[in-house]
Design an enzyme around this catalytic site. Structure first.
Site, PDB file in Angstrom:
ATOM      1  N   SER A  66       0.646  -1.095  -0.091  1.00 28.89           N
ATOM      2  CA  SER A  66       0.023  -0.088  -0.028  1.00 28.89           C
ATOM      3  C   SER A  66       0.812   1.303   0.008  1.00 28.89           C
ATOM      4  CB  SER A  66      -0.908  -0.095   1.234  1.00 28.89           C
ATOM      5  OG  SER A  66      -1.857  -1.207   1.298  1.00 28.89           O
TER       6      SER A  66
HETATM    7  N1  SAH Z   1      -1.065  -4.400   3.821  1.00 28.87           N
HETATM    8  C1  SAH Z   1      -0.440  -4.877   2.539  1.00 28.87           C
HETATM    9  C2  SAH Z   1      -1.490  -4.564   1.582  1.00 28.87           C
HETATM   10  C3  SAH Z   1      -1.221  -5.641   0.621  1.00 28.87           C
HETATM   11  S1  SAH Z   1      -2.636  -5.762  -0.927  1.00 28.87           S
HETATM   12  C4  SAH Z   1       0.881  -4.263   2.446  1.00 28.87           C
HETATM   13  O1  SAH Z   1       1.212  -3.184   2.705  1.00 28.87           O
HETATM   14  O2  SAH Z   1       1.659  -4.744   1.779  1.00 28.87           O
HETATM   15  C5  SAH Z   1      -3.819  -6.707  -0.069  1.00 28.87           C
HETATM   16  C6  SAH Z   1      -3.516  -7.942   0.126  1.00 28.87           C
HETATM   17  O3  SAH Z   1      -4.827  -8.789   0.709  1.00 28.87           O
HETATM   18  C7  SAH Z   1      -2.938  -8.971  -0.909  1.00 28.87           C
HETATM   19  O4  SAH Z   1      -1.752  -9.477  -0.289  1.00 28.87           O
HETATM   20  C8  SAH Z   1      -3.983 -10.004  -1.070  1.00 28.87           C
HETATM   21  O5  SAH Z   1      -3.522 -11.219  -1.094  1.00 28.87           O
HETATM   22  C9  SAH Z   1      -4.510 -10.230   0.308  1.00 28.87           C
HETATM   23  N2  SAH Z   1      -5.980 -10.644   0.198  1.00 28.87           N
HETATM   24  C10 SAH Z   1      -6.901 -10.677  -0.738  1.00 28.87           C
HETATM   25  N3  SAH Z   1      -8.031 -11.121  -0.285  1.00 28.87           N
HETATM   26  C11 SAH Z   1      -7.959 -11.600   0.857  1.00 28.87           C
HETATM   27  C12 SAH Z   1      -8.489 -12.667   1.764  1.00 28.87           C
HETATM   28  N4  SAH Z   1      -9.771 -13.050   1.452  1.00 28.87           N
HETATM   29  N5  SAH Z   1      -7.889 -12.955   2.855  1.00 28.87           N
HETATM   30  C13 SAH Z   1      -6.784 -12.593   3.118  1.00 28.87           C
HETATM   31  N6  SAH Z   1      -6.036 -11.941   2.263  1.00 28.87           N
HETATM   32  C14 SAH Z   1      -6.396 -11.510   1.190  1.00 28.87           C
END
Ligand code: SAH
Length: 221
Positions: free
Chosen positions: A71
């Protein structure tokens, strides 16, 4: 070149870069000093592919593989600030560990962080980065965030870092009374919402428009 201590904590150039990033976020309206300090302390470059290291301290989202993104620092800081506003959560559940960067910030702001990620390879990589930062108040799980993490509930606060088409019922149920959920809700673009539990009812406040990768239901990778 960024420098890094053995423990992975920011030092030298990366510490300076973290401080500059925190200053930038302050000019963009982030006011919580604890949050700004955590941003200044955190080596964001370890959470992204090496080839993008030169962009690590830019205020932008970046690809981390598997079609996912780390993010934007502003949104990491904003969501952290919303979680803490007038409130001291002792435990926080994060849905969407991704790179682990947001997790590392939360771990500096509360006693215990739980984080769930559906893509195994990302979870594995995040675990290595967080371990190298010497943060020991984090538990990670490979699972479907729509279900929350029932065995560790209830949580004082929950943060969802992927866009949900609707608010997952399990997350509402896993909040303590008075607890707070910060979640982007919508389809291609979302509205960042703060949902507060008052007994069996929930109140909702809308913050701003945001854009996240989707919170995918079901099947794990
Ligand atoms: N906080 C993270 C954001 C990553 S993007 C950072 O700053 O790096 C969002 C993440 O949510 C992705 O890694 C994706 O795989 C995860 N995600 C999507 N759907 C999900 C679900 N149902 N359960 C758990 N994780 C999920």
């Amino acid at each position: 070149m960024m420098t890094q201590t053995k423990s992975g904590r920011a030092s030298g150039k990366s510490k300076r870069s973290g401080e500059l990033l925190a200053q930038k976020l302050q000019t963009e309206g982030i006011t919580n000093l604890q949050v700004l300090q955590a941003i200044a302390n955190s080596p964001r470059h370890i959470f992204i592919p090496e080839i993008l290291a030169h962009k690590a301290y830019d205020n932008t989202a970046l690809p981390i593989g598997q079609g996912q993104t780390i993010s934007q620092p502003y949104i990491v800081a904003k969501m952290s600030e919303l979680l803490l506003k007038g409130f001291e959560p002792k435990n926080i559940l994060e849905i969407g560990t991704g790179s682990g960067y947001q997790t590392s910030i939360l771990a500096q702001l509360t006693d215990k962080v739980f984080s769930v990620e559906r893509i195994k390879s990302l979870q594995f990589q995040a675990k290595r980065c967080l371990r190298s930062m010497d943060l020991h108040n984090i538990s990670l799980k490979h699972g479907d965030g729509w279900q929350g993490w029932a065995s560790k509930a209830p949580f004082d606060a929950i943060i969802v870092t992927a866009g949900a088409v609707s608010v997952p019922q399990a997350l509402l149920e896993q909040l303590i009374d008075g607890g707070r959920l910060v979640i982007p809700v919508g389809d291609k673009t979302q509205v960042l919402k703060i949902i507060t539990r008052n007994g069996d009812s929930y109140s909702e406040e809308q913050v701003e428009a945001v854009r996240f990768v989707p919170l995918v239901p079901g099947e794990l990778l």
